[in-house]
Design an enzyme around this catalytic site. Structure first.
Site, PDB file in Angstrom:
ATOM      1  N   SER A  37      -5.285  -4.146   5.595  1.00  0.00           N
ATOM      2  CA  SER A  37      -6.164  -4.343   4.443  1.00  0.00           C
ATOM      3  C   SER A  37      -6.973  -3.124   4.056  1.00  0.00           C
ATOM      4  O   SER A  37      -7.655  -3.146   3.021  1.00  0.00           O
ATOM      5  CB  SER A  37      -7.098  -5.525   4.697  1.00  0.00           C
ATOM      6  OG  SER A  37      -6.367  -6.728   4.651  1.00  0.00           O
ATOM      7  N   GLY A  68     -16.649   1.197   4.767  1.00  0.00           N
ATOM      8  CA  GLY A  68     -15.400   1.168   5.500  1.00  0.00           C
ATOM      9  C   GLY A  68     -14.539  -0.014   5.140  1.00  0.00           C
ATOM     10  O   GLY A  68     -14.801  -0.740   4.182  1.00  0.00           O
ATOM     11  N   HIS A  69     -13.487  -0.190   5.941  1.00  0.00           N
ATOM     12  CA  HIS A  69     -12.608  -1.345   5.819  1.00  0.00           C
ATOM     13  C   HIS A  69     -11.790  -1.442   7.092  1.00  0.00           C
ATOM     14  O   HIS A  69     -11.511  -0.439   7.754  1.00  0.00           O
ATOM     15  CB  HIS A  69     -11.668  -1.230   4.617  1.00  0.00           C
ATOM     16  CG  HIS A  69     -11.372  -2.552   3.981  1.00  0.00           C
ATOM     17  ND1 HIS A  69     -10.600  -3.521   4.596  1.00  0.00           N
ATOM     18  CD2 HIS A  69     -11.762  -3.085   2.798  1.00  0.00           C
ATOM     19  CE1 HIS A  69     -10.529  -4.578   3.800  1.00  0.00           C
ATOM     20  NE2 HIS A  69     -11.231  -4.349   2.714  1.00  0.00           N
ATOM     21  N   ASP A  70     -11.433  -2.678   7.449  1.00  0.00           N
ATOM     22  CA  ASP A  70     -10.527  -2.924   8.561  1.00  0.00           C
ATOM     23  C   ASP A  70      -9.189  -3.388   8.009  1.00  0.00           C
ATOM     24  O   ASP A  70      -9.084  -3.782   6.838  1.00  0.00           O
ATOM     25  CB  ASP A  70     -11.079  -4.014   9.484  1.00  0.00           C
ATOM     26  CG  ASP A  70     -12.329  -3.579  10.229  1.00  0.00           C
ATOM     27  OD1 ASP A  70     -12.652  -2.375  10.202  1.00  0.00           O
ATOM     28  OD2 ASP A  70     -12.983  -4.456  10.831  1.00  0.00           O
ATOM     29  N   GLY A  71      -8.172  -3.365   8.864  1.00  0.00           N
ATOM     30  CA  GLY A  71      -6.864  -3.857   8.461  1.00  0.00           C
ATOM     31  C   GLY A  71      -6.163  -4.553   9.605  1.00  0.00           C
ATOM     32  O   GLY A  71      -6.137  -4.034  10.723  1.00  0.00           O
ATOM     33  N   GLY A  93       0.264  -8.143  14.343  1.00  0.00           N
ATOM     34  CA  GLY A  93       0.232  -7.377  15.575  1.00  0.00           C
ATOM     35  C   GLY A  93      -0.200  -5.943  15.447  1.00  0.00           C
ATOM     36  O   GLY A  93       0.033  -5.142  16.363  1.00  0.00           O
TER      37      GLY A  93
END
Length: 465
Positions: free
Chosen positions: A70, A308-311, A315
């Site tokens: 993401s 920020g952003h996480d993804g 897995g």
């Protein structure tokens, strides 16, 4: 904030390998960027450790590519803001003016939904629709047509709830306005001007490089994911594959007011600032950030503003944080489904050492037990693919989660019951199976009276008591 001594590459190489092994992650990649000051050159450091695939043992390297999940949303948002810069539409333009064929579950939402609602995750459209509409260039067109039957989880603009579906819809907006595919638009508008060499959107492109395989769990006996990637229709929400070097070139552009390293103007300074600026509050301010911009989430790190952003894909987990005041960006890619404890350990050390900035205190159980009455929150909360039941079992409040749909089928998800531990009024902690960390569960109500459970960055409406 003073400029610290040069990056100690030997230290971070060793420390990263130690932490990745400590957390049982098969393989990972780290990149640290610090902009040069007073004419000095930028510092860019990358390292990798472990393996790309537990079954093959192929070593991870700095040139290996990983699914950034993401974090791709920020890239999609950047292209949307380029189109705003060009006057093709505005943030408050109703999406139906761009896509006259758009039909959503509620006619009023179809009429009033704007580009801003999609960028800020405030549309209320069910966010976890992963319909596989094929591999063709018409996959997003078909996906958007399917949103006619999507549930509306909250009134338009009434609250914040993470929405993958909205970014697939934005991808279709990009296609309609540019006359090309989302994939081609990103290549032309971002990959090329930023000089990216290892960034792709399609699996056959990623296969040219050594590429990470996802793992549903790590440790001594890692469990390899059953498939490599998500359907192409999820592209604008999370299908970019890249290296830390390339991700940090994208981050550098955002740290530098929209300019690429060679001075090419990629995004206006005004749009760059708007993406990082405050747009809307988050009901639960612990898991990701305290507020949302346009694509970025915003974090208060002890009085310092980070974005920020996480993804997360099947897995794989990735993390990107920028501290604009220090000119620092840090990117981590892993091939395990959840890596938040690694992120916390690593980023706390990096930003303390390089910028003297502390991340917020970790979300943990209170030192002394807190008695929070669960009674007002008992009941069933449900959205399209998730049922959350708040129950009392053996005298203890619990959260039973049942996930359905394509992703649940791929990962073999089973109903899961976990204790709800009181933290404060309306706030509980839950530790999902296989997790090293506790996650916040927030109960709240809209001004109009509807009750919601906020967990995993999603707002789930209460259906019954």
């Amino acid at each position: 904030m003073s400029n610290p001594k040069p990056l100690d590459e030997a230290h971070w190489t060793t420390r990263f390998a130690e932490l990745v092994a400590q957390h049982g992650i098969p393989g990972a990649q780290l990149g640290i960027l610090r902009l040069g000051r007073d004419g000095a050159a930028d510092e860019l450091f990358t390292t990798a450790t472990g393996v790309l695939h537990a079954g093959t043992g192929q070593p991870a390297t700095t040139d290996s590519v990983w699914q950034i999940g993401s974090i791709s949303k920020v890239w999609t948002a950047t292209v949307v803001m380029q189109l705003v810069d060009e006057g093709r539409f505005a943030l408050d333009t109703p999406v139906v003016e761009i896509l006259p064929e758009l039909t959503l579950g509620e006619p009023e939402v179809t009429k009033k939904l704007t580009v801003w609602h999609l960028l800020t995750h405030t549309s209320g459209i069910d966010g976890d629709i992963f319909t596989d509409t094929g591999r063709g260039d018409d996959c997003l067109e078909k996906y958007v047509a399917g949103l006619a039957t999507a549930a509306q989880n909250h009134p338009l603009g009434a609250t914040w709830s993470y929405c993958n579906s909205g970014f697939s819809l934005l991808g279709r907006v990009i296609e309609k306005v540019t006359g090309t595919t989302w994939d081609a638009a990103l290549k032309e508008r971002l990959f090329a001007p930023l000089g990216l060499t290892h960034t792709t959107t399609l699996p056959e492109e990623a296969m040219v490089f050594a590429h990470a395989m996802g793992h549903l769990s790590g440790g001594e006996e890692p469990k390899v994911a059953p498939v490599w990637g998500l359907p192409r229709s999820a592209g604008p929400a999370g299908l970019i594959t890249s290296t830390s070097t390339d991700v940090l070139a994208f981050a550098r552009m955002h740290l530098n007011g929209g300019l690429a390293a060679d001075g090419t103007r990629v995004l206006s300074a005004e749009s760059t600032a708007a993406m990082a600026g405050f747009q809307t509050e988050c009901p639960e301010r612990i898991l990701l950030g305290d507020s949302w911009g346009l694509g970025w989430f915003r974090c208060d790190w002890s009085g310092h503003r980070a974005i920020g952003h996480d993804g997360n894909t099947i897995g794989q987990a990735a993390f990107l944080r920028l501290l604009p005041e220090a000119g620092i960006a840090v990117s981590v890619h892993t091939n395990v489904g959840s890596a938040i404890p690694l992120y916390l350990d690593l980023y706390e050390e990096i930003f303390a050492e390089l910028a003297g900035v502390a991340l917020p205190p970790r979300f943990e159980l209170p030192a002394e037990p807190v008695q929070v009455d669960i009674t007002p929150y008992l009941g069933a909360y449900q959205r399209e693919s998730v049922l959350e039941e708040v129950l009392v079992e053996d005298g203890r409040p619990v959260l039973r989660t049942t996930v359905s749909g394509p992703i649940a089928e791929l990962e073999g998800s089973e109903p899961e019951t976990n204790d709800l531990v009181g933290v404060s009024d309306g706030l509980f902690a839950v530790k999902p199976s296989g997790s090293e960390a506790y996650y916040p569960v927030r109960f709240y109500s809209l001004p109009t009276g509807e009750h919601y459970l906020h967990f995993g960055a999603r707002a789930t409406p209460k259906k019954s008591s």
